[in-house]
Design a protein around this motif. Structure first.
Motif, PDB file in Angstrom:
ATOM      1  N   LEU A 111      15.241  -6.792   4.229  1.00 45.82           N
ATOM      2  CA  LEU A 111      15.086  -5.798   5.294  1.00 45.82           C
ATOM      3  C   LEU A 111      14.148  -4.679   4.853  1.00 45.82           C
ATOM      4  CD1 LEU A 111      15.988  -4.726   8.082  1.00 45.82           C
ATOM      5  CD2 LEU A 111      17.854  -3.566   6.911  1.00 45.82           C
ATOM      6  N   MET A 112      14.299  -4.232   3.616  1.00 48.87           N
ATOM      7  CA  MET A 112      13.414  -3.177   3.101  1.00 48.87           C
ATOM      8  C   MET A 112      11.961  -3.663   3.041  1.00 48.87           C
ATOM      9  SD  MET A 112      15.239  -0.553   2.721  1.00 48.87           S
ATOM     10  CE  MET A 112      14.195   0.512   1.780  1.00 48.87           C
ATOM     11  N   ARG A 113      11.747  -4.912   2.611  1.00 49.81           N
ATOM     12  CA  ARG A 113      10.389  -5.469   2.540  1.00 49.81           C
ATOM     13  C   ARG A 113       9.756  -5.533   3.927  1.00 49.81           C
ATOM     14  NH1 ARG A 113       7.974 -10.093   3.506  1.00 49.81           N
ATOM     15  NH2 ARG A 113       9.898 -11.172   4.024  1.00 49.81           N
ATOM     16  N   ILE A 114      10.529  -6.013   4.915  1.00 46.92           N
ATOM     17  CA  ILE A 114      10.005  -6.141   6.281  1.00 46.92           C
ATOM     18  C   ILE A 114       9.709  -4.755   6.869  1.00 46.92           C
ATOM     19  CG2 ILE A 114      10.631  -6.827   8.639  1.00 46.92           C
ATOM     20  CD1 ILE A 114      12.193  -9.154   7.399  1.00 46.92           C
ATOM     21  N   THR A 115      10.563  -3.797   6.595  1.00 43.19           N
ATOM     22  CA  THR A 115      10.344  -2.438   7.095  1.00 43.19           C
ATOM     23  C   THR A 115       9.081  -1.844   6.492  1.00 43.19           C
ATOM     24  OG1 THR A 115      12.747  -2.162   7.263  1.00 43.19           O
ATOM     25  CG2 THR A 115      11.408  -0.165   7.361  1.00 43.19           C
ATOM     26  N   GLU A 116       8.880  -2.080   5.197  1.00 45.17           N
ATOM     27  CA  GLU A 116       7.676  -1.558   4.531  1.00 45.17           C
ATOM     28  C   GLU A 116       6.418  -2.207   5.099  1.00 45.17           C
ATOM     29  OE1 GLU A 116       5.497   0.863   2.381  1.00 45.17           O
ATOM     30  OE2 GLU A 116       7.684   0.958   2.477  1.00 45.17           O
ATOM     31  N   GLU A 117       6.446  -3.515   5.353  1.00 45.64           N
ATOM     32  CA  GLU A 117       5.289  -4.199   5.951  1.00 45.64           C
ATOM     33  C   GLU A 117       5.000  -3.647   7.346  1.00 45.64           C
ATOM     34  OE1 GLU A 117       5.910  -8.384   6.013  1.00 45.64           O
ATOM     35  OE2 GLU A 117       5.833  -8.590   3.827  1.00 45.64           O
ATOM     36  N   ILE A 121       1.497  -1.819   8.649  1.00 41.49           N
ATOM     37  CA  ILE A 121       0.752  -2.250   9.837  1.00 41.49           C
ATOM     38  C   ILE A 121       0.586  -1.073  10.803  1.00 41.49           C
ATOM     39  CG2 ILE A 121       0.870  -3.729  11.885  1.00 41.49           C
ATOM     40  CD1 ILE A 121       2.297  -5.816  10.131  1.00 41.49           C
ATOM     41  N   LEU A 122       1.620  -0.263  10.962  1.00 36.43           N
ATOM     42  CA  LEU A 122       1.556   0.892  11.853  1.00 36.43           C
ATOM     43  C   LEU A 122       0.504   1.890  11.370  1.00 36.43           C
ATOM     44  CD1 LEU A 122       2.714   2.494  14.252  1.00 36.43           C
ATOM     45  CD2 LEU A 122       4.355   3.488  12.663  1.00 36.43           C
ATOM     46  N   GLN A 126      -2.866   3.090  13.407  1.00 32.28           N
ATOM     47  CA  GLN A 126      -3.075   4.495  13.762  1.00 32.28           C
ATOM     48  C   GLN A 126      -4.378   5.039  13.180  1.00 32.28           C
ATOM     49  OE1 GLN A 126       0.528   6.318  12.368  1.00 32.28           O
ATOM     50  NE2 GLN A 126       1.556   6.084  14.371  1.00 32.28           N
ATOM     51  N   HIS A 127      -4.818   4.550  12.019  1.00 32.53           N
ATOM     52  CA  HIS A 127      -6.029   5.073  11.391  1.00 32.53           C
ATOM     53  C   HIS A 127      -7.290   4.332  11.820  1.00 32.53           C
ATOM     54  CE1 HIS A 127      -3.015   7.128   9.158  1.00 32.53           C
ATOM     55  NE2 HIS A 127      -3.869   7.717   8.321  1.00 32.53           N
ATOM     56  N   LYS A 128      -7.153   3.296  12.560  1.00 23.94           N
ATOM     57  CA  LYS A 128      -8.314   2.512  13.005  1.00 23.94           C
ATOM     58  C   LYS A 128      -9.030   3.246  14.120  1.00 23.94           C
ATOM     59  CE  LYS A 128     -10.791  -1.234  13.408  1.00 23.94           C
ATOM     60  NZ  LYS A 128     -11.866  -1.424  12.496  1.00 23.94           N
ATOM     61  N   GLU A 129     -10.368   3.319  14.035  1.00 26.68           N
ATOM     62  CA  GLU A 129     -11.170   3.943  15.081  1.00 26.68           C
ATOM     63  C   GLU A 129     -11.161   3.038  16.315  1.00 26.68           C
ATOM     64  OE1 GLU A 129     -12.821   6.847  15.244  1.00 26.68           O
ATOM     65  OE2 GLU A 129     -11.786   7.351  13.380  1.00 26.68           O
ATOM     66  N   PRO A 130     -11.105   3.635  17.517  1.00 20.21           N
ATOM     67  CA  PRO A 130     -11.090   2.810  18.728  1.00 20.21           C
ATOM     68  C   PRO A 130     -12.417   2.080  18.916  1.00 20.21           C
ATOM     69  CG  PRO A 130     -11.170   5.156  19.296  1.00 20.21           C
ATOM     70  CD  PRO A 130     -10.998   5.061  17.805  1.00 20.21           C
TER      71      PRO A 130
END
Length: 150
Positions: A111-117, A121-122, A126-130
């Motif tokens: 669960l911790m691994r999946i949450t970190e992944e 991804i989030l 969020q940091h990707k330019e549109p």
């Protein structure tokens, strides 16, 4: 006098006229004494048709059943309110205890691994330019171009 009476043979004209007047007078008298023959009164109301006794009986039985059920529910609720400590054991049985899970630590690490992944991804999203620039679309629509906003 009457045309149809001329065709009828009669022996004495005066007696015949007197007889006809007498018959007419009797006819008028009977007309004055005549009572209406049409019954225009409303039909009588029968009690067994107005009162549906079977329906009333069924409703009373239903209401008494509802009252009885309500009384039983109220009794149970008052018992529950006065004896809260016995609620769990009486109605639901003794509390069920489960054994310790053998793979609890593995599931927790997974669960911790999946949450970190998911967090990584989030952050990337969020940091990707549109890719699409809405300002360019607005400028093209002002110039009358055939862009997306036109």
């Amino acid at each position: 006098m009457y045309a149809y009476r001329k065709a009828m043979p009669r022996l004495n004209k005066h007696l015949d006229e007197k007889w006809v007047k007498h018959c007419q007078q009797m006819h008028r008298k009977r007309l004055k004494q005549m009572k209406p023959a049409i019954d225009n009164k409303p039909p009588p109301k029968y009690v067994h048709l107005v009162q549906n006794l079977k329906k009333q009986q069924m409703d009373e039985e239903r209401y008494s059943q509802i009252e009885r059920d309500n009384y039983l529910l109220l009794d149970k609720m008052s018992y529950i309110m006065t004896h809260p400590q016995l609620l769990d054991e009486k109605y639901m049985g003794p509390p069920v205890t489960f054994g310790k899970s053998l793979n609890k630590e593995y599931r927790k690490r997974e669960l911790m691994r999946i949450t970190e992944e998911n967090l990584q991804i989030l952050r990337r999203i969020q940091h990707k330019e549109p890719y699409y620039n809405h300002l360019e679309w607005e400028e093209e629509s002002r110039r009358g171009g055939g862009g997306v906003g036109a």
